[in-house]
Design an enzyme around this catalytic site. Structure first.
Site, PDB file in Angstrom:
ATOM      1  N   LEU A 125     -20.052 -12.229  38.619  1.00 52.18           N
ATOM      2  CA  LEU A 125     -19.296 -13.730  38.412  1.00 52.18           C
ATOM      3  C   LEU A 125     -18.466 -13.545  39.668  1.00 52.18           C
ATOM      4  O   LEU A 125     -18.398 -14.478  40.401  1.00 52.18           O
ATOM      5  CB  LEU A 125     -18.576 -13.664  37.207  1.00 52.18           C
ATOM      6  CG  LEU A 125     -17.562 -14.938  37.128  1.00 52.18           C
ATOM      7  CD1 LEU A 125     -18.743 -16.419  37.314  1.00 52.18           C
ATOM      8  CD2 LEU A 125     -16.846 -14.951  35.706  1.00 52.18           C
ATOM      9  N   ARG A 243     -12.901 -10.039  26.702  1.00 54.65           N
ATOM     10  CA  ARG A 243     -11.543  -9.836  26.502  1.00 54.65           C
ATOM     11  C   ARG A 243     -11.258  -8.832  25.240  1.00 54.65           C
ATOM     12  O   ARG A 243     -10.124  -8.227  25.165  1.00 54.65           O
ATOM     13  CB  ARG A 243     -10.944 -11.091  26.406  1.00 54.65           C
ATOM     14  CG  ARG A 243     -10.840 -11.594  27.969  1.00 54.65           C
ATOM     15  CD  ARG A 243     -10.552 -13.000  28.071  1.00 54.65           C
ATOM     16  NE  ARG A 243     -10.820 -13.396  29.512  1.00 54.65           N
ATOM     17  CZ  ARG A 243     -10.893 -14.683  29.949  1.00 54.65           C
ATOM     18  NH1 ARG A 243     -10.693 -15.637  29.176  1.00 54.65           N
ATOM     19  NH2 ARG A 243     -11.014 -14.949  31.338  1.00 54.65           N
ATOM     20  N   GLN A 337       7.172   9.550  31.188  1.00 57.13           N
ATOM     21  CA  GLN A 337       8.499   9.695  30.936  1.00 57.13           C
ATOM     22  C   GLN A 337       8.845  10.819  30.104  1.00 57.13           C
ATOM     23  O   GLN A 337       9.728  11.823  30.283  1.00 57.13           O
ATOM     24  CB  GLN A 337       9.313   8.466  30.551  1.00 57.13           C
ATOM     25  CG  GLN A 337      10.823   8.549  30.884  1.00 57.13           C
ATOM     26  CD  GLN A 337      11.327   8.457  32.261  1.00 57.13           C
ATOM     27  OE1 GLN A 337      10.373   8.258  33.182  1.00 57.13           O
ATOM     28  NE2 GLN A 337      12.306   9.055  32.615  1.00 57.13           N
ATOM     29  N   GLY A 341       8.552  15.529  34.800  1.00 59.44           N
ATOM     30  CA  GLY A 341       7.940  15.994  36.242  1.00 59.44           C
ATOM     31  C   GLY A 341       6.552  16.352  35.929  1.00 59.44           C
ATOM     32  O   GLY A 341       5.696  16.091  36.646  1.00 59.44           O
ATOM     33  N   GLU A 364     -11.531  -8.922  33.739  1.00 58.22           N
ATOM     34  CA  GLU A 364     -11.664 -10.081  32.745  1.00 58.22           C
ATOM     35  C   GLU A 364     -10.611 -10.923  32.480  1.00 58.22           C
ATOM     36  O   GLU A 364     -10.578 -11.412  31.586  1.00 58.22           O
ATOM     37  CB  GLU A 364     -12.108  -9.360  31.624  1.00 58.22           C
ATOM     38  CG  GLU A 364     -13.193  -8.452  32.042  1.00 58.22           C
ATOM     39  CD  GLU A 364     -14.200  -7.934  30.760  1.00 58.22           C
ATOM     40  OE1 GLU A 364     -14.397  -8.744  29.719  1.00 58.22           O
ATOM     41  OE2 GLU A 364     -14.847  -6.979  30.791  1.00 58.22           O
ATOM     42  N   THR A 366      -6.873 -12.162  34.391  1.00 59.70           N
ATOM     43  CA  THR A 366      -5.484 -11.389  34.710  1.00 59.70           C
ATOM     44  C   THR A 366      -4.445 -11.852  33.292  1.00 59.70           C
ATOM     45  O   THR A 366      -5.076 -12.725  32.855  1.00 59.70           O
ATOM     46  CB  THR A 366      -4.677 -12.035  35.920  1.00 59.70           C
ATOM     47  OG1 THR A 366      -4.604 -13.349  36.018  1.00 59.70           O
ATOM     48  CG2 THR A 366      -5.551 -11.657  37.155  1.00 59.70           C
ATOM     49  N   SER A 367      -3.411 -11.261  33.257  1.00 61.86           N
ATOM     50  CA  SER A 367      -2.465 -11.556  32.237  1.00 61.86           C
ATOM     51  C   SER A 367      -2.122 -13.161  32.296  1.00 61.86           C
ATOM     52  O   SER A 367      -1.937 -13.761  31.490  1.00 61.86           O
ATOM     53  CB  SER A 367      -1.455 -10.832  32.136  1.00 61.86           C
ATOM     54  OG  SER A 367      -1.725  -9.334  31.918  1.00 61.86           O
TER      55      SER A 367
HETATM   56  N1  COS Z   1     -16.010 -21.460  26.225  1.00 64.11           N
HETATM   57  C1  COS Z   1     -16.583 -22.489  26.514  1.00 64.11           C
HETATM   58  N2  COS Z   1     -16.442 -23.552  27.342  1.00 64.11           N
HETATM   59  C2  COS Z   1     -15.238 -23.393  28.092  1.00 64.11           C
HETATM   60  C3  COS Z   1     -14.190 -22.046  27.778  1.00 64.11           C
HETATM   61  C4  COS Z   1     -14.818 -21.173  26.903  1.00 64.11           C
HETATM   62  N3  COS Z   1     -14.033 -20.150  26.681  1.00 64.11           N
HETATM   63  N4  COS Z   1     -13.591 -22.268  28.908  1.00 64.11           N
HETATM   64  C5  COS Z   1     -13.693 -23.509  29.646  1.00 64.11           C
HETATM   65  N5  COS Z   1     -14.732 -23.975  29.081  1.00 64.11           N
HETATM   66  C6  COS Z   1     -15.201 -25.326  29.505  1.00 64.11           C
HETATM   67  C7  COS Z   1     -14.231 -26.398  29.274  1.00 64.11           C
HETATM   68  O1  COS Z   1     -14.459 -26.841  28.123  1.00 64.11           O
HETATM   69  C8  COS Z   1     -14.809 -27.092  30.396  1.00 64.11           C
HETATM   70  O2  COS Z   1     -16.112 -27.908  30.164  1.00 64.11           O
HETATM   71  P1  COS Z   1     -16.453 -29.248  30.956  1.00 64.11           P
HETATM   72  O3  COS Z   1     -16.700 -29.022  32.166  1.00 64.11           O
HETATM   73  O4  COS Z   1     -17.506 -29.761  29.824  1.00 64.11           O
HETATM   74  O5  COS Z   1     -15.149 -30.187  30.613  1.00 64.11           O
HETATM   75  C9  COS Z   1     -15.295 -26.360  31.703  1.00 64.11           C
HETATM   76  O6  COS Z   1     -15.637 -24.981  31.004  1.00 64.11           O
HETATM   77  C10 COS Z   1     -14.257 -25.961  32.665  1.00 64.11           C
HETATM   78  O7  COS Z   1     -13.068 -25.702  31.996  1.00 64.11           O
HETATM   79  P2  COS Z   1     -11.607 -25.597  32.807  1.00 64.11           P
HETATM   80  O8  COS Z   1     -11.076 -27.008  33.096  1.00 64.11           O
HETATM   81  O9  COS Z   1     -10.664 -24.990  31.719  1.00 64.11           O
HETATM   82  O10 COS Z   1     -11.983 -24.507  33.812  1.00 64.11           O
HETATM   83  P3  COS Z   1     -10.747 -23.949  34.978  1.00 64.11           P
HETATM   84  O11 COS Z   1     -11.593 -24.045  36.206  1.00 64.11           O
HETATM   85  O12 COS Z   1      -9.454 -24.729  35.035  1.00 64.11           O
HETATM   86  O13 COS Z   1     -10.696 -22.636  34.573  1.00 64.11           O
HETATM   87  C11 COS Z   1      -9.820 -20.460  33.639  1.00 64.11           C
HETATM   88  C12 COS Z   1     -10.221 -22.047  33.569  1.00 64.11           C
HETATM   89  C13 COS Z   1      -8.807 -20.058  34.723  1.00 64.11           C
HETATM   90  C14 COS Z   1      -9.162 -20.076  32.130  1.00 64.11           C
HETATM   91  C15 COS Z   1     -11.108 -19.608  33.966  1.00 64.11           C
HETATM   92  O14 COS Z   1     -11.741 -20.020  35.273  1.00 64.11           O
HETATM   93  C16 COS Z   1     -11.055 -18.342  33.874  1.00 64.11           C
HETATM   94  O15 COS Z   1     -11.144 -17.697  32.765  1.00 64.11           O
HETATM   95  N6  COS Z   1     -10.910 -17.529  35.069  1.00 64.11           N
HETATM   96  C17 COS Z   1     -10.762 -16.159  35.101  1.00 64.11           C
HETATM   97  C18 COS Z   1     -11.952 -15.569  35.149  1.00 64.11           C
HETATM   98  C19 COS Z   1     -12.186 -14.167  34.943  1.00 64.11           C
HETATM   99  O16 COS Z   1     -11.822 -13.676  33.964  1.00 64.11           O
HETATM  100  N7  COS Z   1     -12.747 -13.551  36.085  1.00 64.11           N
HETATM  101  C20 COS Z   1     -12.804 -12.098  35.920  1.00 64.11           C
HETATM  102  C21 COS Z   1     -14.380 -11.783  35.676  1.00 64.11           C
HETATM  103  S1  COS Z   1     -14.315  -9.943  35.388  1.00 64.11           S
HETATM  104  S2  COS Z   1     -16.179 -10.215  34.790  1.00 64.11           S
END
Ligand code: COS
Length: 381
Positions: A125, A243, A337, A341, A364, A366-367
């Protein structure tokens, strides 16, 4: 939700604990030092059903519930966080989306070997400009006759160097932004698939974190996972499950560090008595135990929701990961802690736990991302 483990969950916990202590613990320090994962563990864990705990047996998995999955990841992570994430990323990020969104043919072809531990899986991703902003993926997939052609770069891919299959999120329609993303099943032997680089990390050093490059990478048309344009939702739902896995890993790291601290506190003598007699140490241990239990309960609640088929458990999974990763940081810091040492040198494993804990606040989501997910749910409801 029942707080007691049932017979199957108890058996899984005992089996995972024994396997972790007998087979993984003796390798953990060496795997960390050499930054190499022993792939024979995957085969062994596959035989125990640990590479697909919550995948039905007909698709090669263990046929158990998500709480069992959480228990397995906790037990492994209590001795080796790298082994914990190898299982977690493989199960949650690769097996789970194929199980949930795949066709019967895709499940037979890819899920069976994955869930039975014959090969490892990963999720592609993240990209250089698409981390927290996961919708900003630039990798493209273009249909050419009977094949999809992928081009792009994925970074920080857990299990990337050893995976036989990657679930890859790519854009099939740039103009539609996140709604133009799609998911694909990409076998590592597809032409144009390259493991370009392995990262050198602070912690979870034994688990592979790789850069994957797709250069005119061709896969069959039928390897589209779900429908075109569903990729972002597949990724987000996959991460909801993931998560829970990382929360379980964090609980395991914290518990492992606490157990080390308890054993050391009983044995280390200062001022003519074990340091466990001192209240300063006792209070640290009491706080660790309380917070670890709270983190595990949050994690099991999210796992229970997934088992019950709740449509949306994003908030609960985010809460579990946010809290558990914080607990892992605190518990490992306090465990170091207690050791003083000796906690700062590699003669004892607590320094490894301390280094391993940090990533649970980052990958997956950040906080900060977990807080976004939780607060958005609060404000929406
Ligand atoms: N399940 C299903 N659909 C989801 C969802 C979920 N958990 N979270 C968001 N969506 C959908 C929303 O409903 C929205 O749908 P529409 O396009 O139909 O409106 C769409 O996805 C976009 O959602 P949103 O506007 O909330 O997305 P953002 O771009 O604001 O992103 C965050 C939200 C930041 C929470 C998201 O991008 C995220 O989790 N980022 C971190 C990614 C991550 O964890 N990366 C680490 C990868 S390690 S493998």
């Amino acid at each position: 939700m029942n707080f007691e483990l049932d017979d199957v969950q108890t058996l899984v916990r005992d089996t995972a604990r024994r396997f972790a202590q007998e087979e993984v613990a003796p390798l953990a320090a060496e795997m960390d030092k050499t930054a190499t994962f022993r792939m024979e563990l995957v085969k062994q864990m596959g035989e125990l059903g640990f590479m697909g705990v919550a995948i039905p047996e007909q698709y090669g998995g263990g046929g158990m519930d998500y709480r069992c999955y959480s228990i397995v990841v906790e037990e492994l992570s209590a001795v080796c966080a790298s082994t914990g994430v190898v299982v977690s990323a493989h199960s949650s990020l690769c097996c789970d989306p194929i199980y949930r969104f795949g066709t019967e043919e895709q499940k037979k072809k890819y899920l069976v070997p994955l869930a039975s531990g014959q090969m490892l899986g990963c999720l592609g991703l993240t990209e250089p400009q698409a981390g927290t902003d996961a919708g900003a993926v630039r990798t493209t997939a273009v249909l050419d006759g009977d094949e999809w052609v992928l081009n792009g770069t994925k970074i920080f891919i857990t299990n990337g160097g050893q995976a036989g299959v990657a679930v890859v999120i790519a854009s099939t329609d740039r103009s539609a932004k996140h709604r133009g993303l799609s998911a694909f099943i990409v076998p590592a032997d597809a032409p144009g698939y390259k493991v370009a680089k392995e990262e050198h990390k602070l912690g979870i050093r034994a688990s592979s974190t790789a850069e994957l490059v797709f250069e005119d990478c061709r896969i069959p048309k039928e390897n589209l996972l779900g429908r075109p344009g569903e990729g972002f939702k597949i990724a987000m739902q996959t991460l909801d499950g993931g998560r829970i896995g990382i929360a379980s890993q964090a609980v395991g790291i914290a518990r492992g560090a606490m157990e080390q601290a308890i054993a050391y506190a009983k044995e280390r003598q200062q001022f003519g008595q074990p340091i466990a007699n001192f209240q300063a140490i006792q209070w640290k241990l009491a706080d660790m135990a309380t917070e670890i239990d709270a983190a595990r309960l949050l994690t099991w609640r999210a796992a229970w929701m997934k088992d019950q088929g709740f449509k949306n458990y994003s908030r609960e999974a985010a809460m579990a990961k946010l809290f558990a990763s914080d607990v892992a940081m605190k518990a490992t810091r306090e465990a170091v802690q207690v050791f003083g040492g000796y906690g700062y040198i590699d003669e004892y494993p607590v320094e490894r736990y301390y280094r391993d804990a940090k990533i649970t606040e980052i990958y997956e989501g950040t906080s900060e991302v977990q807080r976004m997910v939780i607060s958005r749910a609060l404000l929406r409801d």
